[in-house]
Design a protein around this motif. Structure first.
Motif, PDB file in Angstrom:
ATOM      1  N   GLY A  20     -16.547  35.820 -21.088  1.00  0.00           N
ATOM      2  CA  GLY A  20     -15.726  37.019 -21.005  1.00  0.00           C
ATOM      3  C   GLY A  20     -16.491  38.169 -20.378  1.00  0.00           C
ATOM      4  N   GLU A  21     -15.770  39.215 -19.984  1.00  0.00           N
ATOM      5  CA  GLU A  21     -16.414  40.368 -19.355  1.00  0.00           C
ATOM      6  C   GLU A  21     -17.251  41.144 -20.375  1.00  0.00           C
ATOM      7  N   GLU A  22     -16.722  41.314 -21.577  1.00  0.00           N
ATOM      8  CA  GLU A  22     -17.449  42.056 -22.606  1.00  0.00           C
ATOM      9  C   GLU A  22     -18.012  41.128 -23.675  1.00  0.00           C
ATOM     10  N   LYS A  23     -17.197  40.165 -24.113  1.00  0.00           N
ATOM     11  CA  LYS A  23     -17.640  39.215 -25.122  1.00  0.00           C
ATOM     12  C   LYS A  23     -17.238  37.804 -24.724  1.00  0.00           C
ATOM     13  N   ASN A  24     -18.079  36.852 -25.076  1.00  0.00           N
ATOM     14  CA  ASN A  24     -17.753  35.450 -24.872  1.00  0.00           C
ATOM     15  C   ASN A  24     -16.914  34.953 -26.047  1.00  0.00           C
ATOM     16  N   THR A  25     -16.189  33.856 -25.824  1.00  0.00           N
ATOM     17  CA  THR A  25     -15.374  33.265 -26.882  1.00  0.00           C
ATOM     18  C   THR A  25     -15.836  31.838 -27.151  1.00  0.00           C
ATOM     19  N   ILE A  26     -16.135  31.554 -28.396  1.00  0.00           N
ATOM     20  CA  ILE A  26     -16.463  30.193 -28.828  1.00  0.00           C
ATOM     21  C   ILE A  26     -15.324  29.717 -29.708  1.00  0.00           C
ATOM     22  N   GLY A  27     -14.708  28.630 -29.318  1.00  0.00           N
ATOM     23  CA  GLY A  27     -13.573  28.114 -30.078  1.00  0.00           C
ATOM     24  C   GLY A  27     -13.741  26.649 -30.405  1.00  0.00           C
ATOM     25  N   PHE A  28     -13.120  26.216 -31.488  1.00  0.00           N
ATOM     26  CA  PHE A  28     -13.095  24.792 -31.807  1.00  0.00           C
ATOM     27  C   PHE A  28     -11.831  24.488 -32.600  1.00  0.00           C
ATOM     28  N   SER A  29     -11.164  23.394 -32.177  1.00  0.00           N
ATOM     29  CA  SER A  29      -9.876  23.007 -32.752  1.00  0.00           C
ATOM     30  C   SER A  29     -10.052  21.780 -33.637  1.00  0.00           C
ATOM     31  N   ILE A  30     -10.559  22.005 -34.832  1.00  0.00           N
ATOM     32  CA  ILE A  30     -10.730  20.903 -35.788  1.00  0.00           C
ATOM     33  C   ILE A  30     -10.009  21.196 -37.086  1.00  0.00           C
ATOM     34  N   GLY A  31      -9.131  22.197 -37.043  1.00  0.00           N
ATOM     35  CA  GLY A  31      -8.410  22.576 -38.253  1.00  0.00           C
ATOM     36  C   GLY A  31      -7.561  21.453 -38.800  1.00  0.00           C
ATOM     37  N   GLY A  32      -6.866  20.726 -37.898  1.00  0.00           N
ATOM     38  CA  GLY A  32      -6.017  19.632 -38.346  1.00  0.00           C
ATOM     39  C   GLY A  32      -6.802  18.594 -39.114  1.00  0.00           C
ATOM     40  N   LEU A  33      -8.027  18.294 -38.631  1.00  0.00           N
ATOM     41  CA  LEU A  33      -8.873  17.302 -39.285  1.00  0.00           C
ATOM     42  C   LEU A  33      -9.403  17.822 -40.617  1.00  0.00           C
ATOM     43  N   LEU A  34      -9.993  19.005 -40.608  1.00  0.00           N
ATOM     44  CA  LEU A  34     -10.599  19.536 -41.829  1.00  0.00           C
ATOM     45  C   LEU A  34      -9.559  19.932 -42.876  1.00  0.00           C
ATOM     46  N   ASN A  35      -8.447  20.480 -42.414  1.00  0.00           N
ATOM     47  CA  ASN A  35      -7.417  20.902 -43.372  1.00  0.00           C
ATOM     48  C   ASN A  35      -6.797  19.703 -44.085  1.00  0.00           C
ATOM     49  N   SER A  36      -6.760  18.541 -43.413  1.00  0.00           N
ATOM     50  CA  SER A  36      -6.211  17.338 -44.046  1.00  0.00           C
ATOM     51  C   SER A  36      -7.158  16.784 -45.102  1.00  0.00           C
ATOM     52  N   LEU A  37      -8.442  17.192 -45.026  1.00  0.00           N
ATOM     53  CA  LEU A  37      -9.447  16.753 -46.003  1.00  0.00           C
ATOM     54  C   LEU A  37      -9.845  17.889 -46.941  1.00  0.00           C
ATOM     55  N   GLN A  38      -8.949  18.847 -47.103  1.00  0.00           N
ATOM     56  CA  GLN A  38      -9.293  20.087 -47.805  1.00  0.00           C
ATOM     57  C   GLN A  38      -9.886  19.849 -49.191  1.00  0.00           C
ATOM     58  N   ASN A  39      -9.386  18.869 -49.924  1.00  0.00           N
ATOM     59  CA  ASN A  39      -9.882  18.606 -51.269  1.00  0.00           C
ATOM     60  C   ASN A  39     -11.295  18.016 -51.271  1.00  0.00           C
ATOM     61  N   GLN A  40     -11.742  17.534 -50.105  1.00  0.00           N
ATOM     62  CA  GLN A  40     -13.076  16.942 -50.001  1.00  0.00           C
ATOM     63  C   GLN A  40     -14.049  17.807 -49.205  1.00  0.00           C
ATOM     64  N   ILE A  41     -13.558  18.955 -48.725  1.00  0.00           N
ATOM     65  CA  ILE A  41     -14.402  19.905 -48.005  1.00  0.00           C
ATOM     66  C   ILE A  41     -14.866  20.964 -49.001  1.00  0.00           C
ATOM     67  N   GLN A  42     -16.158  21.069 -49.199  1.00  0.00           N
ATOM     68  CA  GLN A  42     -16.693  22.015 -50.172  1.00  0.00           C
ATOM     69  C   GLN A  42     -16.826  23.426 -49.605  1.00  0.00           C
ATOM     70  N   LYS A  43     -17.206  23.525 -48.333  1.00  0.00           N
ATOM     71  CA  LYS A  43     -17.451  24.850 -47.748  1.00  0.00           C
ATOM     72  C   LYS A  43     -17.519  24.741 -46.233  1.00  0.00           C
ATOM     73  N   VAL A  44     -16.991  25.753 -45.549  1.00  0.00           N
ATOM     74  CA  VAL A  44     -17.114  25.842 -44.091  1.00  0.00           C
ATOM     75  C   VAL A  44     -17.643  27.229 -43.751  1.00  0.00           C
ATOM     76  N   GLU A  45     -18.768  27.272 -43.031  1.00  0.00           N
ATOM     77  CA  GLU A  45     -19.389  28.544 -42.670  1.00  0.00           C
ATOM     78  C   GLU A  45     -19.633  28.599 -41.165  1.00  0.00           C
ATOM     79  N   ILE A  46     -19.405  29.777 -40.598  1.00  0.00           N
ATOM     80  CA  ILE A  46     -19.691  30.027 -39.178  1.00  0.00           C
ATOM     81  C   ILE A  46     -20.637  31.211 -39.087  1.00  0.00           C
ATOM     82  N   TYR A  47     -21.683  31.050 -38.284  1.00  0.00           N
ATOM     83  CA  TYR A  47     -22.626  32.131 -38.029  1.00  0.00           C
ATOM     84  C   TYR A  47     -22.600  32.436 -36.532  1.00  0.00           C
ATOM     85  N   TYR A  48     -22.506  33.717 -36.180  1.00  0.00           N
ATOM     86  CA  TYR A  48     -22.485  34.113 -34.772  1.00  0.00           C
ATOM     87  C   TYR A  48     -22.846  35.591 -34.664  1.00  0.00           C
TER      88      TYR A  48
END
Length: 314
Positions: free
Chosen positions: A261-289
């Motif tokens: 981007g001109e001012e900021k870059n964008t980092i994206g990832f489309s794994i919501g469908g996968l992780l949300n379907s395993l919600q009861n087995q996902i303990q924590k999701v963290e993003i650092y940037y």
């Protein structure tokens, strides 16, 4: 540690050379894609651990040697010499396999990344709890740049050449960098990798403390490792997905995208469908940037976001 961890570590390289090949240019695949090896990422991690006073086995160290003619020389230690030096062992050859294993698991790099130890007829292979893949560059407009460097010294080897103008001039060097690159490394942490060694009584296994030490260097080590070639390299992104021990996820970097981007870059990832379907087995999701330079685009629910430098929640 009663969980598995999947994630991504992102490294930005601005006018620097994150991982050079033997020609000095940034490493590339056969199709021209720039990439960084796992060794390029592990070395700053090991260096940071060593600076913090941790025992690190697989890192270059030197000794003064008088074995060759010409007086005292500075030479790298062999693996057996490094082991004997690090663990204060007088003779590796007379050390039992059990003691060697116990010592190896005391080294923080071995505890995380494993080891191939073949020295003085001792052959031991340990598959690491932390496995890191190759870091592909996701920025399409990466190009190598050559910089000519003038040395303050002339080349003395050319003094004997008759009428040599080269002997009168300072030598030239070349520094090769990328204009810009953004590497993303997938990783997985499997604490069950050391189950067999726990049963042998040579380690307490991969612990929460081991994971905390890995997580700390995963967020800071590239930024801290400010050599001449890597002064423009920084940790710019990290994703940690903590799951139940029996959850198996694919390579998460395959779901990523990077947009300049001109001012900021964008980092994206489309794994919501996968992780949300395993919600009861996902303990924590963290993003650092770094929110000053980057925006995050994701469809993952209940994700916590942190500033990668301050560690404070965004």
């Amino acid at each position: 540690m009663n969980k598995r961890v999947y994630g991504i570590i992102g490294i930005s390289s601005i006018l620097s050379n994150w991982n050079a090949d033997f020609s000095g240019y940034p490493k590339t695949l056969s199709d021209g894609t720039t990439f960084g090896s796992d060794k390029a990422l592990k070395y700053p991690m090991k260096k940071m651990w060593e600076d913090q006073g941790e025992k690190v086995l697989y890192i270059k160290s030197f000794k003064l040697s008088t074995e060759k003619k010409g007086g005292v020389n500075l030479v790298p230690r062999t693996l057996s010499e490094r082991y004997e030096y690090l663990f204060n062992v007088p003779d590796l050859e007379n050390t039992s396999a059990k003691e060697i294993l116990e010592n190896l698991f005391c080294a923080i790099d071995v505890k995380n990344f494993g080891a191939t130890f073949a020295a003085k007829k001792k052959n031991i292979s340990i598959t690491g709890a932390v496995q890191i893949g190759q870091g592909l560059n996701f920025y399409a407009d990466t190009n190598p740049e050559e910089q000519q460097i003038l040395s303050p010294f002339r080349d003395g080897t050319k003094d004997k050449k008759e009428n040599s103008e080269e002997a009168k001039n300072s030598t030239l060097g070349t520094k090769i960098v990328s204009n810009e690159a953004h590497y993303f490394y997938p990783f997985v942490v499997n604490p069950l990798a050391y189950k067999e060694y726990q049963e042998l009584g040579v380690t307490d296994g991969y612990t929460e403390d081991d994971y905390a030490k890995f997580k700390a260097v995963a967020l800071k080590s590239a930024t801290a490792f400010a050599t001449n070639a890597k002064i423009g390299c920084e940790n710019e992104f990290a994703l940690f997905v903590e799951t139940d021990p029996d959850v198996y996820l694919p390579n998460l970097s395959a779901y990523m995208e990077f947009e300049k981007g001109e001012e900021k870059n964008t980092i994206g990832f489309s794994i919501g469908g996968l992780l949300n379907s395993l919600q009861n087995q996902i303990q924590k999701v963290e993003i650092y940037y770094n929110p000053n330079t980057t925006e995050i685009k994701t469809d993952v629910e209940n994700v916590k976001q942190y500033h990668i430098f301050t560690q404070k929640e965004v």
